[in-house]
Design a protein around this motif. Structure first.
Motif, PDB file in Angstrom:
ATOM      1  N   GLN A  67      -0.218  -0.466  -4.493  1.00  0.00           N
ATOM      2  CA  GLN A  67      -1.447   0.440  -4.530  1.00  0.00           C
ATOM      3  C   GLN A  67      -1.293   1.798  -4.013  1.00  0.00           C
ATOM      4  OE1 GLN A  67      -4.872  -0.627  -2.078  1.00  0.00           O
ATOM      5  NE2 GLN A  67      -6.194  -0.533  -3.781  1.00  0.00           N
ATOM      6  N   ASP A  72     -10.836  -0.159  -2.902  1.00  0.00           N
ATOM      7  CA  ASP A  72      -9.960   0.032  -1.742  1.00  0.00           C
ATOM      8  C   ASP A  72      -9.505  -1.340  -1.392  1.00  0.00           C
ATOM      9  OD1 ASP A  72     -10.052   2.671  -1.117  1.00  0.00           O
ATOM     10  OD2 ASP A  72     -11.910   2.215   0.477  1.00  0.00           O
ATOM     11  N   LYS A 101       0.810  -1.197  -0.080  1.00  0.00           N
ATOM     12  CA  LYS A 101      -0.035  -0.111  -0.059  1.00  0.00           C
ATOM     13  C   LYS A 101       0.765   1.463  -0.081  1.00  0.00           C
ATOM     14  CE  LYS A 101      -4.676  -1.121   1.102  1.00  0.00           C
ATOM     15  NZ  LYS A 101      -5.881  -0.348   0.826  1.00  0.00           N
ATOM     16  N   GLY A 102       0.720   2.058  -1.136  1.00  0.00           N
ATOM     17  CA  GLY A 102       1.317   3.450  -1.042  1.00  0.00           C
ATOM     18  C   GLY A 102       2.714   3.211  -1.455  1.00  0.00           C
ATOM     19  N   CYS A 146      -3.856   3.901 -10.652  1.00  0.00           N
ATOM     20  CA  CYS A 146      -4.204   3.068  -9.474  1.00  0.00           C
ATOM     21  C   CYS A 146      -3.053   2.307  -8.785  1.00  0.00           C
ATOM     22  CB  CYS A 146      -5.633   2.319  -9.513  1.00  0.00           C
ATOM     23  SG  CYS A 146      -7.017   3.337 -10.250  1.00  0.00           S
ATOM     24  N   ASP A 151      -1.668   5.882  -3.167  1.00  0.00           N
ATOM     25  CA  ASP A 151      -2.487   6.855  -2.870  1.00  0.00           C
ATOM     26  C   ASP A 151      -2.728   7.859  -3.745  1.00  0.00           C
ATOM     27  OD1 ASP A 151      -3.665   9.017  -1.515  1.00  0.00           O
ATOM     28  OD2 ASP A 151      -2.391   8.925   0.285  1.00  0.00           O
ATOM     29  N   ARG A 152      -4.210   7.881  -4.390  1.00  0.00           N
ATOM     30  CA  ARG A 152      -4.521   8.623  -5.499  1.00  0.00           C
ATOM     31  C   ARG A 152      -4.813  10.119  -5.044  1.00  0.00           C
ATOM     32  NH1 ARG A 152      -9.102   6.671  -7.640  1.00  0.00           N
ATOM     33  NH2 ARG A 152      -9.542   5.110  -6.078  1.00  0.00           N
ATOM     34  N   GLU A 153      -4.724  10.561  -3.610  1.00  0.00           N
ATOM     35  CA  GLU A 153      -4.657  11.859  -3.357  1.00  0.00           C
ATOM     36  C   GLU A 153      -3.290  12.554  -3.342  1.00  0.00           C
ATOM     37  OE1 GLU A 153      -7.466  13.291  -2.550  1.00  0.00           O
ATOM     38  OE2 GLU A 153      -8.457  11.547  -3.173  1.00  0.00           O
ATOM     39  N   THR A 154      -2.039  11.816  -3.143  1.00  0.00           N
ATOM     40  CA  THR A 154      -1.072  12.520  -2.791  1.00  0.00           C
ATOM     41  C   THR A 154      -0.035  11.926  -3.917  1.00  0.00           C
ATOM     42  OG1 THR A 154       0.036  10.701  -1.418  1.00  0.00           O
ATOM     43  CG2 THR A 154      -1.415  12.680  -0.497  1.00  0.00           C
ATOM     44  N   TYR A 155      -0.136  10.794  -4.430  1.00  0.00           N
ATOM     45  CA  TYR A 155       0.952  10.038  -5.390  1.00  0.00           C
ATOM     46  C   TYR A 155       2.191  10.106  -4.667  1.00  0.00           C
ATOM     47  CZ  TYR A 155      -2.608   8.965  -8.885  1.00  0.00           C
ATOM     48  OH  TYR A 155      -3.809   8.300  -9.423  1.00  0.00           O
TER      49      TYR A 155
END
Length: 204
Positions: free
Chosen positions: A52, A140, A7-8, A37, A54-58
């Motif tokens: 996967q 998610d 994740k991330g 994504c 983080d689509r807010e910050t990348y």
């Protein structure tokens, strides 16, 4: 086959040398509209690492460092799309690169079937499942079927590169292929800038 899910970002202890197979999953095929994504990676050793994002910050410093490493060749299938989406969302230029779709079109001139599934079947005797090709990569929680599909897109790229290189060398087309791979970064930048539907080399 083993799948490592992250994740991330890539963990600090996951490293690649020489070359890495790369693929992406997005919400659609419009780079500026459909967010990135997942990024999948493999060393060609039967293990796939799926990040996967983080689509807010990348924010993914380890992944970005790898993709921008000039000492590591990034192997794609249809690099034009992946390189553009990575450049747009992660702000990384994936060089140097190798594209198995371009390699196939220059090597396998006896067919018009250059999809990953076709290549794996003919050159490696591997039958890929494409059932999850159209699915919600923005969820998610991803299903096992989605993860297996995403992993399969990178697990065989090293082997395909090897087989296609043999044909390209045999037919005297490897230098042409390498020049095409170098141009992919420019072609991807043109796609993002609005020239995705225009062939600038055509007469018209």
């Amino acid at each position: 086959m083993s799948i490592m899910f992250h994740k991330g970002d890539l963990p600090d202890d996951v490293t690649f040398t020489g070359s890495v197979a790369v693929d992406t999953e997005t919400l659609g095929l419009k780079t500026l509209r459909d967010k990135l994504c997942l990024v999948q990676l493999s060393a060609g050793d039967g293990t796939a690492h799926i990040v996967q994002l983080d689509r807010e910050t990348y924010e993914a410093p380890n992944l970005k460092k790898l993709l921008g490493d000039r000492n590591v060749v990034k192997i794609f299938h249809y690099a034009r799309f992946d390189v553009a989406v990575i450049a747009h969302y992660l702000r990384v230029h994936c060089a140097p690169l190798w594209c198995t779709k371009i390699g196939s079109k220059l090597a396998r001139t006896y067919t018009d079937r250059h999809g990953l599934k076709d290549l794996c079947r003919e050159l490696l005797s591997v039958d890929l499942s494409k059932q999850q090709q159209s699915s919600d990569w923005g969820a998610d929680e991803l299903s096992d079927a989605q993860l297996q599909y995403a992993a399969s897109d990178v697990l065989y790229l090293h082997q395909l590169q090897l087989e296609l290189t043999k044909i390209l060398e045999r037919e005297g087309r490897l230098d042409m292929a390498l020049a095409c791979f170098d141009f992919v970064l420019v072609r991807a930048a043109m796609d993002i800038a609005g020239w995705e539907d225009m062939d600038i080399f055509s007469h018209h």
